[in-house]
Design an enzyme around this catalytic site. Structure first.
Site: not given
Ligand code: SAH
Length: 230
Positions: A78
């Site tokens: 993000s």
């Molecule tokens: N917080 C992260 C950004 C995350 S992007 C950072 O600092 O880089 C969102 C992430 O959520 C992705 O990697 C995606 O694979 C994950 N995601 C999506 N659905 C999910 C779920 N149900 N459980 C765990 N992770 C999930």
């Protein structure tokens, strides 16, 4: 009248740690304190976590820009402002136990872990989780645990949590997460249609859940049992 000529020292060479430190300092000043990030704990954490270590090597020079970046598998790290804002909305204290859903690069987890006592971060894509865990270990964020699974179900082992942050967009706030929120706990989650959401904060006061709606945002979809289907 005499003027003394002032020479400005040049920036440290691109790619050096000193240059990344400088870029990070500018990011905090311009993108965070220049906007509405005022929590000193959040400012200190954002000023200390080496964001460039959490992005693919080819993108390191862009790590401190005011935007999200690609981390592969159609996922993103993000925008710095969004990480700071969500962390500020959690009103973290040093004794807090935190759950993050969507570990991604591990960057947000490192920011949370710089303030709180411990962080459990769940990621559904195993290879992303492994990369995040390796970077966090290298940088010695020893109070973060990365788990592979469907974070829409929460993570029972560490519950209840003082703070829960979801870093993917969800059609609604998953009920398991509300259930795993401690009394007085805060939960922040982007909620809305697949392409566009709004930040929602839920605060638990006993059995009451108080809900506030914040700014608009765009996150990758939360995929799972209480999220979107693939
Ligand atoms: N917080 C992260 C950004 C995350 S992007 C950072 O600092 O880089 C969102 C992430 O959520 C992705 O990697 C995606 O694979 C994950 N995601 C999506 N659905 C999910 C779920 N149900 N459980 C765990 N992770 C999930």
């Amino acid at each position: 009248m005499f003027f003394r000529r002032r020479f400005q020292s040049p920036d440290p060479p691109p790619g050096s740690e000193a240059n990344f430190d400088l870029q990070r300092e500018r990011m905090v000043q311009i993108q965070l304190t220049g906007r509405n990030i005022t929590d000193p704990r959040v400012i200190a954490a954002m000023g200390s976590v080496p964001r460039h270590r959490f992005v693919p090597i080819a993108l390191r020079e862009s790590a401190y820009e005011d935007r999200p970046l690609d981390i592969g598998h159609r996922q993103t790290i993000s925008q710095p402002y969004m990480v700071a804002l969500m962390t500020q909305l959690l009103r973290l204290r040093p004794e807090d136990r935190v759950l993050e859903v969507g570990a991604g690069s591990g960057y947000q987890a490192a920011v949370l872990a710089s303030i709180a006592q411990s962080v459990v971060s769940i990621e559904r894509i195993e290879s992303i989780a492994n990369t995040a865990a390796a970077v966090l270990r290298d940088l010695e964020y020893l109070n973060v645990e990365v788990q592979v699974g469907d974070g829409t179900l929460g993570w029972c082992d560490g519950a209840p949590y003082d703070a829960i942050v979801v870093t993917a967009g969800s059609p609604s706030v998953p009920s398991a997460l509300k259930a795993q929120l401690a009394d007085g706990g805060r939960l922040v989650c982007p909620v809305g249609p697949r392409e566009m959401q709004q930040l929602v904060r839920i605060t638990r006061e006993g059995t009451d859940l108080r809900e506030e709606v914040g700014i608009g945002c765009v996150f990758v979809p939360l995929i799972g049992d209480a999220g979107w289907s693939e």
